[in-house]
Design a protein around this motif. Sequence first.
Motif, PDB file in Angstrom:
ATOM      1  N   MET A   1       0.848  -1.184   0.000  1.00  0.00           N
ATOM      2  CA  MET A   1       0.000   0.000   0.000  1.00  0.00           C
ATOM      3  C   MET A   1       0.883   1.233   0.000  1.00  0.00           C
ATOM      4  N   THR A   2       0.351   2.329  -0.557  1.00  0.00           N
ATOM      5  CA  THR A   2       1.116   3.556  -0.728  1.00  0.00           C
ATOM      6  C   THR A   2       0.311   4.736  -0.212  1.00  0.00           C
ATOM      7  N   ALA A   3       1.005   5.714   0.362  1.00  0.00           N
ATOM      8  CA  ALA A   3       0.379   6.966   0.770  1.00  0.00           C
ATOM      9  C   ALA A   3       1.326   8.101   0.411  1.00  0.00           C
ATOM     10  N   ARG A   4       0.766   9.243   0.044  1.00  0.00           N
ATOM     11  CA  ARG A   4       1.560  10.411  -0.342  1.00  0.00           C
ATOM     12  C   ARG A   4       0.963  11.665   0.281  1.00  0.00           C
ATOM     13  N   THR A   5       1.838  12.651   0.495  1.00  0.00           N
ATOM     14  CA  THR A   5       1.405  13.998   0.845  1.00  0.00           C
ATOM     15  C   THR A   5       1.827  14.921  -0.291  1.00  0.00           C
ATOM     16  N   ARG A   6       1.262  16.107  -0.317  1.00  0.00           N
ATOM     17  CA  ARG A   6       1.667  17.082  -1.332  1.00  0.00           C
ATOM     18  C   ARG A   6       3.171  17.320  -1.241  1.00  0.00           C
ATOM     19  N   GLU A   7       3.677  17.476  -0.037  1.00  0.00           N
ATOM     20  CA  GLU A   7       5.080  17.830   0.158  1.00  0.00           C
ATOM     21  C   GLU A   7       6.046  16.751  -0.327  1.00  0.00           C
ATOM     22  N   ASP A   8       5.658  15.471  -0.243  1.00  0.00           N
ATOM     23  CA  ASP A   8       6.584  14.421  -0.674  1.00  0.00           C
ATOM     24  C   ASP A   8       6.298  13.917  -2.095  1.00  0.00           C
ATOM     25  N   THR A   9       5.453  14.653  -2.815  1.00  0.00           N
ATOM     26  CA  THR A   9       5.131  14.287  -4.190  1.00  0.00           C
ATOM     27  C   THR A   9       5.914  15.198  -5.141  1.00  0.00           C
ATOM     28  N   PRO A  10       6.645  14.625  -6.098  1.00  0.00           N
ATOM     29  CA  PRO A  10       7.484  15.431  -6.994  1.00  0.00           C
ATOM     30  C   PRO A  10       6.679  16.373  -7.889  1.00  0.00           C
ATOM     31  N   VAL A  11       7.251  17.544  -8.144  1.00  0.00           N
ATOM     32  CA  VAL A  11       6.650  18.530  -9.041  1.00  0.00           C
ATOM     33  C   VAL A  11       6.861  18.066 -10.476  1.00  0.00           C
ATOM     34  N   ALA A  12       5.775  18.017 -11.252  1.00  0.00           N
ATOM     35  CA  ALA A  12       5.848  17.635 -12.665  1.00  0.00           C
ATOM     36  C   ALA A  12       5.760  18.860 -13.566  1.00  0.00           C
ATOM     37  N   ILE A  13       4.948  19.843 -13.165  1.00  0.00           N
ATOM     38  CA  ILE A  13       4.779  21.087 -13.926  1.00  0.00           C
ATOM     39  C   ILE A  13       4.690  22.233 -12.932  1.00  0.00           C
ATOM     40  N   GLU A  14       5.429  23.318 -13.235  1.00  0.00           N
ATOM     41  CA  GLU A  14       5.398  24.488 -12.361  1.00  0.00           C
ATOM     42  C   GLU A  14       5.663  25.729 -13.190  1.00  0.00           C
ATOM     43  N   GLY A  15       4.911  26.783 -12.931  1.00  0.00           N
ATOM     44  CA  GLY A  15       5.128  28.050 -13.607  1.00  0.00           C
ATOM     45  C   GLY A  15       3.874  28.892 -13.634  1.00  0.00           C
ATOM     46  N   ASP A  16       4.020  30.206 -13.539  1.00  0.00           N
ATOM     47  CA  ASP A  16       2.902  31.153 -13.543  1.00  0.00           C
ATOM     48  C   ASP A  16       1.870  30.824 -12.478  1.00  0.00           C
ATOM     49  N   GLY A  17       2.324  30.300 -11.342  1.00  0.00           N
ATOM     50  CA  GLY A  17       1.420  29.974 -10.247  1.00  0.00           C
ATOM     51  C   GLY A  17       0.810  28.591 -10.338  1.00  0.00           C
ATOM     52  N   VAL A  18       0.956  27.937 -11.487  1.00  0.00           N
ATOM     53  CA  VAL A  18       0.449  26.577 -11.657  1.00  0.00           C
ATOM     54  C   VAL A  18       1.435  25.612 -11.012  1.00  0.00           C
ATOM     55  N   GLU A  19       0.904  24.667 -10.270  1.00  0.00           N
ATOM     56  CA  GLU A  19       1.739  23.615  -9.701  1.00  0.00           C
ATOM     57  C   GLU A  19       1.008  22.289  -9.839  1.00  0.00           C
ATOM     58  N   LEU A  20       1.675  21.329 -10.460  1.00  0.00           N
ATOM     59  CA  LEU A  20       1.143  19.975 -10.592  1.00  0.00           C
ATOM     60  C   LEU A  20       2.183  19.033 -10.037  1.00  0.00           C
ATOM     61  N   ARG A  21       1.814  18.328  -8.996  1.00  0.00           N
ATOM     62  CA  ARG A  21       2.679  17.310  -8.402  1.00  0.00           C
ATOM     63  C   ARG A  21       2.016  15.970  -8.658  1.00  0.00           C
ATOM     64  N   MET A  22       2.787  14.987  -9.103  1.00  0.00           N
ATOM     65  CA  MET A  22       2.183  13.699  -9.397  1.00  0.00           C
ATOM     66  C   MET A  22       3.066  12.546  -8.954  1.00  0.00           C
ATOM     67  N   ALA A  23       2.378  11.459  -8.535  1.00  0.00           N
ATOM     68  CA  ALA A  23       3.083  10.266  -8.086  1.00  0.00           C
ATOM     69  C   ALA A  23       2.273   9.030  -8.450  1.00  0.00           C
ATOM     70  N   ASP A  24       2.969   8.027  -8.915  1.00  0.00           N
ATOM     71  CA  ASP A  24       2.359   6.731  -9.202  1.00  0.00           C
ATOM     72  C   ASP A  24       2.020   6.072  -7.865  1.00  0.00           C
ATOM     73  N   LEU A  25       0.765   5.686  -7.707  1.00  0.00           N
ATOM     74  CA  LEU A  25       0.345   5.041  -6.471  1.00  0.00           C
ATOM     75  C   LEU A  25       0.333   3.521  -6.579  1.00  0.00           C
ATOM     76  N   GLY A  26       0.696   3.006  -7.736  1.00  0.00           N
ATOM     77  CA  GLY A  26       0.595   1.571  -7.969  1.00  0.00           C
ATOM     78  C   GLY A  26      -0.797   1.256  -8.502  1.00  0.00           C
ATOM     79  N   GLY A  27      -0.977   0.049  -8.967  1.00  0.00           N
ATOM     80  CA  GLY A  27      -2.279  -0.317  -9.498  1.00  0.00           C
ATOM     81  C   GLY A  27      -2.657   0.479 -10.730  1.00  0.00           C
ATOM     82  N   ASP A  28      -1.660   1.017 -11.432  1.00  0.00           N
ATOM     83  CA  ASP A  28      -1.869   1.796 -12.653  1.00  0.00           C
ATOM     84  C   ASP A  28      -2.630   3.089 -12.421  1.00  0.00           C
ATOM     85  N   MET A  29      -2.539   3.654 -11.208  1.00  0.00           N
ATOM     86  CA  MET A  29      -3.181   4.934 -10.888  1.00  0.00           C
ATOM     87  C   MET A  29      -2.141   5.941 -10.423  1.00  0.00           C
ATOM     88  N   THR A  30      -2.369   7.196 -10.798  1.00  0.00           N
ATOM     89  CA  THR A  30      -1.504   8.307 -10.404  1.00  0.00           C
ATOM     90  C   THR A  30      -2.318   9.309  -9.607  1.00  0.00           C
TER      91      THR A  30
END
Length: 121
Positions: A1-30
């Motif tokens: 099993m997996t758990a994530r917080t915003r702080e420990d999730t890597p930034v994938a896109i950032e700029g102009d105030g936009v922030e997208l953090r994403m992490a694979d949770l397993g089971g083919d879901m992000t």
Amino acid sequence: MTARTREDTPVAIEGDGVELRMADLGGDMTAAFVRFPRGTDMGPALKGLPGDLCQCPHWGYLFKGRLRMRTGDGDRIYEAGQAFYWEPGHAPEALEDCEYLDFSPTKEFGEVIAHVKAQMG
């Protein structure tokens, strides 16, 4: 099993105030932690995808703000406190500063994110 917080999730896109953090949770879901400042319109970044719309489904919860989701069938407004399902064929626009968490199929979401990054140059 997996758990994530915003702080420990890597930034994938950032700029102009936009922030997208994403992490694979397993089971083919992000999991994606998303922040859009008011006025963010993802429509231009989705140009070139079928219908110029995101083709990935998302399930999630809007913590803050109001968001317009443009679809081929018309617009729908989502507000803080709502759980949501966004079917393929949508483009978000932040009517207010927004924060949400969504869960998406990893393969489809990765394809959309790669397209958005390419559009950003």
